[in-house]
Design a protein around this motif. Structure first.
Motif, mmCIF file in Angstrom:
data_model
loop_
_atom_site.group_PDB
_atom_site.id
_atom_site.type_symbol
_atom_site.label_atom_id
_atom_site.label_comp_id
_atom_site.label_asym_id
_atom_site.label_seq_id
_atom_site.Cartn_x
_atom_site.Cartn_y
_atom_site.Cartn_z
ATOM 1 N N ASN A 105 15.937 -4.586 -31.397
ATOM 2 C CA ASN A 105 16.714 -5.716 -32.499
ATOM 3 C C ASN A 105 18.039 -5.318 -33.225
ATOM 4 N N ILE A 106 18.846 -6.159 -33.530
ATOM 5 C CA ILE A 106 19.920 -5.986 -34.062
ATOM 6 C C ILE A 106 19.987 -6.710 -35.673
ATOM 7 N N ASN A 107 20.099 -5.923 -36.797
ATOM 8 C CA ASN A 107 19.941 -6.095 -38.003
ATOM 9 C C ASN A 107 18.482 -6.807 -38.157
ATOM 10 N N GLY A 108 17.477 -6.311 -37.297
ATOM 11 C CA GLY A 108 16.295 -6.811 -37.691
ATOM 12 C C GLY A 108 15.688 -8.336 -36.996
ATOM 13 N N ILE A 109 16.969 -8.589 -35.925
ATOM 14 C CA ILE A 109 16.580 -9.716 -35.309
ATOM 15 C C ILE A 109 16.572 -9.536 -33.622
ATOM 16 N N ALA A 110 15.564 -10.007 -33.238
ATOM 17 C CA ALA A 110 15.248 -9.648 -31.527
ATOM 18 C C ALA A 110 16.220 -10.714 -30.766
ATOM 19 N N PRO A 111 16.901 -10.141 -29.661
ATOM 20 C CA PRO A 111 17.561 -11.234 -28.854
ATOM 21 C C PRO A 111 16.481 -12.178 -28.050
ATOM 22 N N THR A 112 16.510 -13.553 -28.258
ATOM 23 C CA THR A 112 15.666 -14.449 -27.728
ATOM 24 C C THR A 112 16.680 -15.604 -27.665
ATOM 25 N N ALA A 113 16.021 -16.463 -26.610
ATOM 26 C CA ALA A 113 16.544 -17.789 -26.662
ATOM 27 C C ALA A 113 16.998 -18.486 -27.763
ATOM 28 N N LYS A 114 16.003 -18.576 -28.607
ATOM 29 C CA LYS A 114 15.740 -19.150 -30.166
ATOM 30 C C LYS A 114 16.909 -18.404 -31.110
#
Length: 345
Positions: free
Chosen positions: A251-260
């Protein structure tokens, strides 16, 4: 007078023969390792369904791709440059200086830069500044810049694991490296006043062995992460998508890398992907128009296009339509467009 007519006919025939000899029946493209899986898929589909030769695709990195693309306009040069960032002004100027002046730039979709690790590890959460402090050549200590002293991640921040800082990443020829420097290093440096005039611009990556340039084959980085569970790797999201049994993304800054999250821009390390085509080659290279049309078709890069299945994040339908119209019109890339980091007029 009759003799002159025969001479003119002879010269014309020779010119036609020379032109035929120069014409090519196989498309050549080179560039970004991130775009490589997508262009390779389209190339294979093109060869299998149109009766044309399968195009040659080389993974040289974005910078390497532009170097060969801009070397000249003759049919002995590549037709398409794949890129994981917009063309730089210096590259565009090199193209123009070498007679490569009729280019159309084509956006194909989005990608995120993944910070990946072995699937065997527990999940990890980074802030942009964590990655910056771990990888910068110089970091602030007591208000002054010093050579990076950090050896383990928990020295950077106590919330991070006690693992050595070992990061396999792209070389300087790579568009992924350029994007990482812009989206992680420069952004990370904004947090620290110690950089003075370089605050928000600092992007020097340490060269003491903590960051290991791993070439243009991102599959090799995946293999390194399987072998070394302490290590991290930097590569495009598509390689994360293709290897879910081997690696996971932090996660980067609490955000996972996903298509969305990449598609909506909430994942902080997202970027656009491109190819650039020489319009001057369209007449002399068999199937080039047809190949470009296939690449930008709804079938390939639309919302439910097949490239989505191997990690390309599609753009919105209205933007895709603009891209398709630009290609159909053979819109010429201008210096103004380059300055604005866009391929659309």
């Amino acid at each position: 007078m009759a003799h002159f007519g025969k001479l003119a006919l002879s010269v014309t025939a020779a010119a036609v023969l020379a032109l035929s000899a120069q014409a090519r029946d196989q498309i050549k493209m080179a560039g970004s390792s991130t775009v490589y899986p997508f262009s390779s898929y389209v190339a294979e589909e093109f060869g299998a369904t149109t009766g044309n030769k399968t195009p040659v695709v080389e993974s040289l990195g974005t910078g390497g791709g532009f170097k060969v693309f801009c070397a000249g306009d003759g049919l002995d040069t590549t037709d398409i440059a794949n890129a994981s960032r917009p063309i730089k002004k210096s590259e565009f100027d090199n193209c123009v200086a070498n007679g490569v002046t009729d280019i159309t730039g084509v956006m194909i979709g989005y990608d995120g830069i993944s910070i990946a690790q072995s699937k065997a590890n527990a999940a990890i959460n980074f802030k942009i500044e964590h990655l910056f402090l771990a990888l910068a050549e110089e970091v602030p200590v007591d208000g002054k810049l010093v050579k990076n002293p950090y050896k383990t991640w928990n020295q950077v921040d106590a919330s991070l694991p006690n693992r050595p800082i070992v990061v396999y990443g792209p070389p300087t020829t790579s568009g992924t490296r350029d994007a990482f420097e812009e989206l992680v290093m420069e952004v990370g440096s904004k947090k620290f006043d110690a950089y003075g005039d370089a605050k928000g611009k600092y992007k020097k990556i340490r060269q003491d062995g903590a960051y290991i340039p791993a070439g243009e084959n991102d599959n090799l980085i995946v293999q390194k992460l399987v072998q070394d569970k302490n290590a991290l790797g930097i590569f495009g999201y598509s390689f994360l998508e293709e290897n879910p049994d081997k690696v996971s993304g932090a996660n980067i800054n609490g955000i996972a890398p996903t298509a969305k999250t990449i598609g909506d821009g909430s994942y902080p390390v997202s970027r656009s992907l491109y190819f650039y085509v020489k319009n001057s080659h369209r007449a002399g290279v068999k199937g080039l128009d047809q190949f470009v049309d296939l690449f930008i078709s709804d079938k390939m890069i639309g919302g439910n296009g097949v490239l989505k299945n191997i990690g390309l994040i599609p753009m919105q339908p209205d933007l895709l339509k603009k891209v398709q119209d630009t290609v159909k019109a053979k819109t010429k890339l201008t210096a103004e467009m380059v300055d604005k980091h866009t391929v659309l007029p």
